[in-house]
Design an enzyme around this catalytic site. Structure first.
Site, PDB file in Angstrom:
ATOM      1  N   GLY A  84       0.816  -1.201   0.000  1.00  0.00           N
ATOM      2  CA  GLY A  84       0.000   0.000   0.000  1.00  0.00           C
ATOM      3  C   GLY A  84       0.850   1.251   0.000  1.00  0.00           C
ATOM      4  O   GLY A  84       2.082   1.196   0.077  1.00  0.00           O
ATOM      5  N   THR A 137       1.168   3.532   2.272  1.00  0.00           N
ATOM      6  CA  THR A 137       1.824   3.829   3.553  1.00  0.00           C
ATOM      7  C   THR A 137       2.624   2.639   4.064  1.00  0.00           C
ATOM      8  O   THR A 137       3.799   2.784   4.429  1.00  0.00           O
ATOM      9  CB  THR A 137       0.776   4.234   4.605  1.00  0.00           C
ATOM     10  OG1 THR A 137       0.031   5.362   4.116  1.00  0.00           O
ATOM     11  CG2 THR A 137       1.456   4.609   5.920  1.00  0.00           C
ATOM     12  N   TYR A 180     -16.192  -1.277 -13.545  1.00  0.00           N
ATOM     13  CA  TYR A 180     -15.636   0.070 -13.611  1.00  0.00           C
ATOM     14  C   TYR A 180     -15.576   0.516 -15.064  1.00  0.00           C
ATOM     15  O   TYR A 180     -15.330  -0.298 -15.964  1.00  0.00           O
ATOM     16  CB  TYR A 180     -14.218   0.053 -13.031  1.00  0.00           C
ATOM     17  CG  TYR A 180     -13.906   1.153 -12.040  1.00  0.00           C
ATOM     18  CD1 TYR A 180     -14.734   1.406 -10.945  1.00  0.00           C
ATOM     19  CD2 TYR A 180     -12.756   1.932 -12.188  1.00  0.00           C
ATOM     20  CE1 TYR A 180     -14.411   2.398 -10.035  1.00  0.00           C
ATOM     21  CE2 TYR A 180     -12.435   2.932 -11.281  1.00  0.00           C
ATOM     22  CZ  TYR A 180     -13.271   3.163 -10.207  1.00  0.00           C
ATOM     23  OH  TYR A 180     -12.968   4.143  -9.312  1.00  0.00           O
ATOM     24  N   ASP A 203      -5.619  -4.157  -4.651  1.00  0.00           N
ATOM     25  CA  ASP A 203      -5.991  -4.480  -3.278  1.00  0.00           C
ATOM     26  C   ASP A 203      -7.503  -4.450  -3.092  1.00  0.00           C
ATOM     27  O   ASP A 203      -8.070  -5.282  -2.364  1.00  0.00           O
ATOM     28  CB  ASP A 203      -5.305  -3.527  -2.294  1.00  0.00           C
ATOM     29  CG  ASP A 203      -5.608  -2.059  -2.574  1.00  0.00           C
ATOM     30  OD1 ASP A 203      -6.003  -1.718  -3.708  1.00  0.00           O
ATOM     31  OD2 ASP A 203      -5.446  -1.238  -1.645  1.00  0.00           O
ATOM     32  N   THR A 225      -4.693   4.261   3.718  1.00  0.00           N
ATOM     33  CA  THR A 225      -4.271   5.635   3.448  1.00  0.00           C
ATOM     34  C   THR A 225      -5.476   6.458   3.014  1.00  0.00           C
ATOM     35  O   THR A 225      -5.631   7.616   3.396  1.00  0.00           O
ATOM     36  CB  THR A 225      -3.189   5.656   2.361  1.00  0.00           C
ATOM     37  OG1 THR A 225      -2.094   4.827   2.772  1.00  0.00           O
ATOM     38  CG2 THR A 225      -2.676   7.062   2.134  1.00  0.00           C
TER      39      THR A 225
END
Length: 254
Positions: free
Chosen positions: A8, A10, A100, A109, A133
Site C-alpha cells: 500500500g 503507507t 468500472y 488491493d 491511506t
C-alpha cells in the site's frame, strides 16, 4: 509455501501462507526508494523468524498500488527466492466481473479484498470498507464489483491537520467509551472528532448505498478498522487480513 505482499501507499504487509491458510503477518513501511536488496534482506529475516528456507517459497504473490515498488519486489523475488513474482490482476486473474468504466484504474488491493469477501460470505450484496491511506467503500453484488467510494483516510486526515495547524498535538486515535462526549482537552477533541466523525461518515455512506444494494453485509479491514468498528452502527464483521486472504484464495483457486 507462498509469500504474500499487500503493498500500500503507507505500509506493506507480508505474510506466509500454505495449504492450511495464512500465517503471521508483518507490516513494513512502504518506501519505493529502497532497493530490491533491502526488501530481500527484510524478507530473509521474516523467513528466518518463521523457520522457512527461501527455497521453500514457491511463489511471491503481490497486490500492489505503488507502481515504483513493483520492479523492486519482482527483482527481490527472483534474486532472494528464485521464483517469479505473481501480480494480482496482471499475472493472477481475479474472478470478479469488473464494472468500472476503466477497469485498469481499480486498485488490485480493492479487487482482491472484494474477492475474499465474495468467497467468504453468502450475502448477495457486500460492501468492503478499507481504512487505509484512503478510506474506500467497495460494492459487490453477486459476482460483480460494481464500483465504490474513495474518501480521505483517518491517518492522512490526522497528518493534514497536524501539518497545517501549529498548535494541534499528535493523537493516538483511541477511545475509552463507545459513547460520544465532548473533549475537555485538545487531544480528546481530536480523538473524538476523528474517530466518531469517520464512523459517522461510513455509517451515513453505507445507509445511502444500502438504498441501492438492498441489505448489504458490511466487512471492514485496514489498520484502524477495529477502532472504528467499536462505534460504527453498520459494520458487521472485521477481517484484518482480508487482502491477504484474497491473494491466497486467488492463487490456490486459480
Amino acid at each position: 509455501m507462498i509469500l504474500l505482499f499487500d503493498a500500500g501507499n503507507t505500509n506493506t504487509k507480508i505474510c506466509l501462507a500454505g495449504d492450511e491458510g495464512l500465517g503471521e503477518s508483518y507490516t513494513l513501511p512502504t518506501r519505493p526508494a529502497n532497493t530490491a536488496d533491502d526488501w530481500g534482506l527484510k524478507v530473509e529475516a521474516i523467513l528466518r523468524r518463521e523457520g522457512v528456507a527461501p527455497s521453500d517459497v514457491e511463489a511471491c504473490v503481490i497486490a500492489s498500488v505503488v507502481p515504483p515498488l513493483d520492479p523492486l519486489i519482482a527483482s527481490m523475488a527472483r534474486r532472494f527466492l528464485e521464483c517469479e513474482p505473481v501480480f494480482a490482476g496482471r499475472d493472477l486473474p481475479i474472478d470478479l466481473e469488473n464494472r468500472y468504466v476503466r477497469p485498469e484504474q481499480v486498485g488490485a488491493d480493492i479487487l482482491v479484498g472484494c474477492l475474499s469477501a465474495r468467497l467468504t460470505y453468502d450475502a448477495e450484496s457486500l460492501i468492503v470498507v478499507d481504512f487505509g491511506t484512503a478510506t474506500t467503500l467497495a460494492c459487490v453484488q453477486g459476482g460483480a464489483y460494481l464500483g465504490g467510494l474513495i474518501c480521505p483516510g483517518v491517518l492522512s486526515s490526522t497528518s493534514a491537520l497536524a501539518s497545517g495547524t501549529a498548535k494541534l498535538p499528535k493523537v493516538d486515535l483511541t477511545i475509552e467509551s463507545p459513547d460520544l462526549v465532548w473533549g475537555r482537552s485538545t487531544e480528546e477533541c481530536l480523538n473524538q472528532g476523528l474517530v466518531f466523525g469517520f464512523a459517522a461518515m461510513v455509517d451515513g455512506l453505507v445507509d445511502r448505498l444500502a438504498d441501492q444494494l438492498g441489505d448489504p453485509f458490511i466487512v471492514a479491514t485496514g489498520g484502524l478498522a477495529p477502532t472504528i468498528a467499536q462505534i460504527s452502527e453498520t459494520i458487521d464483521e472485521l477481517r484484518p487480513d482480508l487482502v491477504m486472504e484474497g491473494l491466497w484464495m486467488a492463487y490456490y483457486n486459480g
